[in-house]
Design a protein around this motif. Structure first.
Motif, PDB file in Angstrom:
ATOM      1  N   VAL A   1       1.473  -8.908  -5.135  1.00 16.52           N
ATOM      2  CA  VAL A   1       1.101  -9.115  -3.734  1.00 16.52           C
ATOM      3  C   VAL A   1       1.225 -10.592  -3.371  1.00 16.52           C
ATOM      4  CG1 VAL A   1      -0.820  -9.065  -2.084  1.00 16.52           C
ATOM      5  CG2 VAL A   1      -0.374  -7.079  -3.538  1.00 16.52           C
ATOM      6  N   TRP A   2       0.752 -11.471  -4.248  1.00 17.87           N
ATOM      7  CA  TRP A   2       0.862 -12.910  -3.988  1.00 17.87           C
ATOM      8  C   TRP A   2       2.329 -13.314  -3.811  1.00 17.87           C
ATOM      9  CZ3 TRP A   2      -2.843 -16.891  -3.651  1.00 17.87           C
ATOM     10  CH2 TRP A   2      -2.301 -18.184  -3.597  1.00 17.87           C
ATOM     11  N   GLY A   3       3.167 -12.880  -4.760  1.00 15.86           N
ATOM     12  CA  GLY A   3       4.585 -13.202  -4.665  1.00 15.86           C
ATOM     13  C   GLY A   3       5.216 -12.624  -3.421  1.00 15.86           C
ATOM     14  N   PHE A   4       4.827 -11.410  -3.067  1.00 13.93           N
ATOM     15  CA  PHE A   4       5.372 -10.745  -1.881  1.00 13.93           C
ATOM     16  C   PHE A   4       5.016 -11.513  -0.615  1.00 13.93           C
ATOM     17  CE2 PHE A   4       5.707  -7.641   1.474  1.00 13.93           C
ATOM     18  CZ  PHE A   4       6.816  -6.889   1.127  1.00 13.93           C
ATOM     19  N   VAL A   5       3.770 -11.943  -0.520  1.00 15.91           N
ATOM     20  CA  VAL A   5       3.336 -12.690   0.666  1.00 15.91           C
ATOM     21  C   VAL A   5       4.097 -14.010   0.768  1.00 15.91           C
ATOM     22  CG1 VAL A   5       1.397 -13.922   1.717  1.00 15.91           C
ATOM     23  CG2 VAL A   5       1.057 -11.620   0.795  1.00 15.91           C
TER      24      VAL A   5
ATOM     25  N   LEU B   1      12.973 -11.395  -1.457  1.00  9.46           N
ATOM     26  CA  LEU B   1      12.097 -10.432  -0.781  1.00  9.46           C
ATOM     27  C   LEU B   1      12.690  -9.033  -0.861  1.00  9.46           C
ATOM     28  CD1 LEU B   1       9.677  -9.717   1.056  1.00  9.46           C
ATOM     29  CD2 LEU B   1      11.102 -10.373   3.013  1.00  9.46           C
ATOM     30  N   ASN B   2      14.010  -8.913  -0.669  1.00 14.29           N
ATOM     31  CA  ASN B   2      14.669  -7.610  -0.798  1.00 14.29           C
ATOM     32  C   ASN B   2      14.474  -7.028  -2.196  1.00 14.29           C
ATOM     33  OD1 ASN B   2      15.614  -7.757   1.831  1.00 14.29           O
ATOM     34  ND2 ASN B   2      17.607  -8.593   1.258  1.00 14.29           N
ATOM     35  N   ILE B   3      14.551  -7.897  -3.204  1.00 13.90           N
ATOM     36  CA  ILE B   3      14.345  -7.447  -4.585  1.00 13.90           C
ATOM     37  C   ILE B   3      12.924  -6.922  -4.759  1.00 13.90           C
ATOM     38  CG2 ILE B   3      14.151  -8.263  -6.976  1.00 13.90           C
ATOM     39  CD1 ILE B   3      16.511 -10.175  -6.307  1.00 13.90           C
ATOM     40  N   TYR B   4      11.942  -7.629  -4.200  1.00 13.62           N
ATOM     41  CA  TYR B   4      10.559  -7.162  -4.280  1.00 13.62           C
ATOM     42  C   TYR B   4      10.385  -5.813  -3.583  1.00 13.62           C
ATOM     43  CZ  TYR B   4       7.662 -10.744  -6.508  1.00 13.62           C
ATOM     44  OH  TYR B   4       7.035 -11.547  -7.423  1.00 13.62           O
ATOM     45  N   LEU B   5      11.021  -5.647  -2.437  1.00 13.79           N
ATOM     46  CA  LEU B   5      10.927  -4.381  -1.714  1.00 13.79           C
ATOM     47  C   LEU B   5      11.514  -3.237  -2.536  1.00 13.79           C
ATOM     48  CD1 LEU B   5      11.855  -5.619   1.875  1.00 13.79           C
ATOM     49  CD2 LEU B   5       9.678  -4.571   1.217  1.00 13.79           C
ATOM     50  N   VAL B   6      12.650  -3.495  -3.191  1.00 19.05           N
ATOM     51  CA  VAL B   6      13.259  -2.481  -4.062  1.00 19.05           C
ATOM     52  C   VAL B   6      12.289  -2.081  -5.169  1.00 19.05           C
ATOM     53  CG1 VAL B   6      15.081  -2.047  -5.762  1.00 19.05           C
ATOM     54  CG2 VAL B   6      15.641  -3.176  -3.597  1.00 19.05           C
ATOM     55  N   LEU B   7      11.676  -3.067  -5.805  1.00 16.52           N
ATOM     56  CA  LEU B   7      10.765  -2.779  -6.913  1.00 16.52           C
ATOM     57  C   LEU B   7       9.542  -2.007  -6.433  1.00 16.52           C
ATOM     58  CD1 LEU B   7      10.910  -6.118  -8.941  1.00 16.52           C
ATOM     59  CD2 LEU B   7      12.159  -3.989  -9.345  1.00 16.52           C
ATOM     60  N   LEU B   8       9.023  -2.365  -5.263  1.00 12.93           N
ATOM     61  CA  LEU B   8       7.850  -1.667  -4.738  1.00 12.93           C
ATOM     62  C   LEU B   8       8.168  -0.210  -4.439  1.00 12.93           C
ATOM     63  CD1 LEU B   8       6.306  -4.400  -2.422  1.00 12.93           C
ATOM     64  CD2 LEU B   8       5.216  -3.356  -4.412  1.00 12.93           C
ATOM     65  N   ILE B   9       9.325   0.044  -3.832  1.00 17.06           N
ATOM     66  CA  ILE B   9       9.720   1.422  -3.557  1.00 17.06           C
ATOM     67  C   ILE B   9       9.968   2.174  -4.864  1.00 17.06           C
ATOM     68  CG2 ILE B   9      11.496   2.891  -2.512  1.00 17.06           C
ATOM     69  CD1 ILE B   9      11.816   0.740  -0.343  1.00 17.06           C
ATOM     70  N   ALA B  10      10.551   1.487  -5.833  1.00 19.66           N
ATOM     71  CA  ALA B  10      10.864   2.123  -7.120  1.00 19.66           C
ATOM     72  C   ALA B  10       9.621   2.546  -7.887  1.00 19.66           C
ATOM     73  CB  ALA B  10      11.714   1.188  -7.979  1.00 19.66           C
ATOM     74  N   THR B  11       8.468   1.908  -7.608  1.00 21.92           N
ATOM     75  CA  THR B  11       7.244   2.303  -8.308  1.00 21.92           C
ATOM     76  C   THR B  11       6.867   3.752  -8.017  1.00 21.92           C
ATOM     77  OG1 THR B  11       5.843   1.443  -6.512  1.00 21.92           O
ATOM     78  CG2 THR B  11       6.300  -0.043  -8.355  1.00 21.92           C
TER      79      THR B  11
ATOM     80  N   VAL C   1       0.842  -1.208   0.000  1.00 24.40           N
ATOM     81  CA  VAL C   1       0.000   0.000   0.000  1.00 24.40           C
ATOM     82  C   VAL C   1       0.868   1.245   0.000  1.00 24.40           C
ATOM     83  CG1 VAL C   1      -1.694   1.324   1.307  1.00 24.40           C
ATOM     84  CG2 VAL C   1      -1.929  -1.158   1.108  1.00 24.40           C
ATOM     85  N   ILE C   2       1.919   1.243   0.847  1.00 23.25           N
ATOM     86  CA  ILE C   2       2.818   2.392   0.910  1.00 23.25           C
ATOM     87  C   ILE C   2       3.498   2.619  -0.431  1.00 23.25           C
ATOM     88  CG2 ILE C   2       4.970   3.240   1.932  1.00 23.25           C
ATOM     89  CD1 ILE C   2       4.036   1.954   4.567  1.00 23.25           C
ATOM     90  N   GLY C   3       3.836   1.508  -1.120  1.00 22.19           N
ATOM     91  CA  GLY C   3       4.427   1.642  -2.452  1.00 22.19           C
ATOM     92  C   GLY C   3       3.505   2.369  -3.411  1.00 22.19           C
TER      93      GLY C   3
END
Length: 434
Positions: A362-366, A382-392, A270-272
């Motif tokens: 979201v499914w992949g993140f969970v 998971l770190n890679i997913y976090l990077v991508l979410l912030i990058a959005t 959501v924050i992303g």
């Protein structure tokens, strides 16, 4: 254990990573990397299709549920492109052109490379190759910085491979920028093998986290320093934040109960999505720190998001399918449907595309959040997913997928892992296996 490539797929991955700069100087990234994705995916389906009950267990291909969800999600994105082209009478030839030169080089890769993770590709091969590329990048970054200090301009040219179509920026070779956003001066910004500095920040973060898993201490230090240098040199604010925010978020997600993990994970998504608004609230303080000289860039980005969301209502279900090449003077003529991931997702692919992408990520993140407590590979993914979410918050991440493809392969490897997630007192386990 040897980290040298031992089979066909490992050799493709290994040599593509360590030869990134020769490929870049040829202007061939947008040609070769999508081709690599389809080649690796073809290997997966061929082996999966022809395997039998007599195939050795170690040779069998199993495609995890999360990878199937990404495949279906990206096919829904393709469906929105088809429907929007029909709705706006753009025609079948234009639809084929958009599919080949847009979808197949961006959205499709977000499913194809996780699928490639189902092959026998060892994470250690990716980690070591990432460290080698980070060393190359560190050397080039140092040279570029001295060129900047000595006022030697970066050489720049457009590869003849631009004939394969797509924006010329994807075929332009230019190691660093010293220019201005919409007439304003800005600091030295590295580009290296990326088409834009912001994208280098994303890649640098992903290489930083890949390199941090290298077993050899010397290579690990070289890789992480090189990755961090790419991020800082890019001057991208959102990706510089990643270097600090991602390890903290990852620690929180992997050191509390699973229910806390899910809550924090969903909050991260959501924050992303609302990150542009949060960044705007912090803009005054941020300007005083490092971004004041790029204020006009933020204004244009905000205007693009505003116009994009207003235009989305013209095609709310399927979207517009294509970027409007030249926007109004209000957006400094920047193309409508660019620079803001979530508004652009609505504009280009409508509610259907938004739901398809959001459900998949979201499914992949969970899943990665649940696995990360037990698996180092899953934690890196998971770190890679976090990077991508912030990058959005700053870029359309699918357009850079041909640059961070090695991180997507690692997420596929993590999805494939059979990791116990819950265990009761009788040591029975429930594994996230499909």
């Amino acid at each position: 254990m040897s980290v040298k490539p031992q089979n066909f797929e490992e050799k493709l991955v290994w040599y593509t990573i360590i030869l990134t700069y020769p490929i870049y100087f040829l202007g061939a990234q947008l040609v070769w990397i999508p081709a690599l994705g389809f080649i690796l995916a073809g290997c997966v389906f061929k082996r999966w299709w022809f395997q039998t009950k007599d195939t050795p267990e170690s040779e069998k291909i199993s495609i995890p549920l999360s990878v199937w969800i990404w495949i279906v999600g990206m096919l829904f994105i393709e469906l929105t492109i088809f429907m929007s082209h029909m709705e706006f009478d753009l025609g079948i030839p234009k639809f084929i052109f958009t599919t080949v030169n847009n979808w197949a080089r961006s959205w499709a890769l977000m499913a194809l490379f996780p699928l490639a993770g189902c092959l026998k590709i060892r994470p250690q091969v990716i980690y070591r190759a990432a460290c080698i590329l980070c060393l190359q990048s560190l050397i080039l970054a140092t040279i570029c910085y001295f060129m900047y200090l000595l006022r030697i301009p970066s050489f720049s040219y457009v590869s003849p491979l631009v004939a394969f179509r797509g924006s010329a920026s994807f075929y332009t070779v230019n190691l660093f920028d010293v220019g201005g956003d919409f007439g304003e001066a800005r600091q030295f910004r590295l580009r290296l093998f990326a088409n834009f500095a912001n994208n280098l920040g994303i890649i640098g973060n992903i290489y930083f986290f890949l390199s941090s898993q290298e077993a050899n201490k010397k290579w690990r230090w070289i890789g992480t320093i090189g990755g961090a240098a790419m991020v800082v040199g890019s001057g991208s604010r959102s990706t510089i934040v990643c270097l600090v925010a991602v390890p903290i978020a990852s620690w929180l997600l992997t050191n509390f109960g699973w229910y806390i993990q899910l809550i924090v994970g969903l909050l991260s998504v959501v924050i992303g999505m609302i990150a542009p608004q949060l960044i705007e609230l912090m803009q005054t303080a941020w300007d005083r720190a490092i971004s004041g000289i790029r204020r006009s860039s933020e204004v244009v980005r905000k205007r693009l998001a505003e116009v994009t969301m207003n235009r989305w209502m013209e095609a709310p279900i399927w979207g517009h399918g294509v970027v409007e090449e030249k926007g109004p003077k209000y957006t400094e003529h920047m193309p409508i449907g660019t620079h803001n991931h979530w508004p652009d997702l609505f504009y280009l692919h409508g509610v259907v595309g938004f739901l398809a992408f959001t459900f998949a990520i979201v499914w992949g993140f969970v899943e990665l959040t649940l696995k990360a407590r037990k698996s180092a590979i899953a934690k890196t993914a998971l770190n890679i997913y976090l990077v991508l979410l912030i990058a959005t918050a700053a870029v359309d991440i699918q357009l850079a997928s041909y640059l961070y493809w090695q991180g997507l392969i690692l997420t596929g490897i993590a999805f494939k892992e059979d990791v116990p997630i819950f265990a009761d007192r009788q040591t029975r386990t429930l594994s996230f296996k499909s």
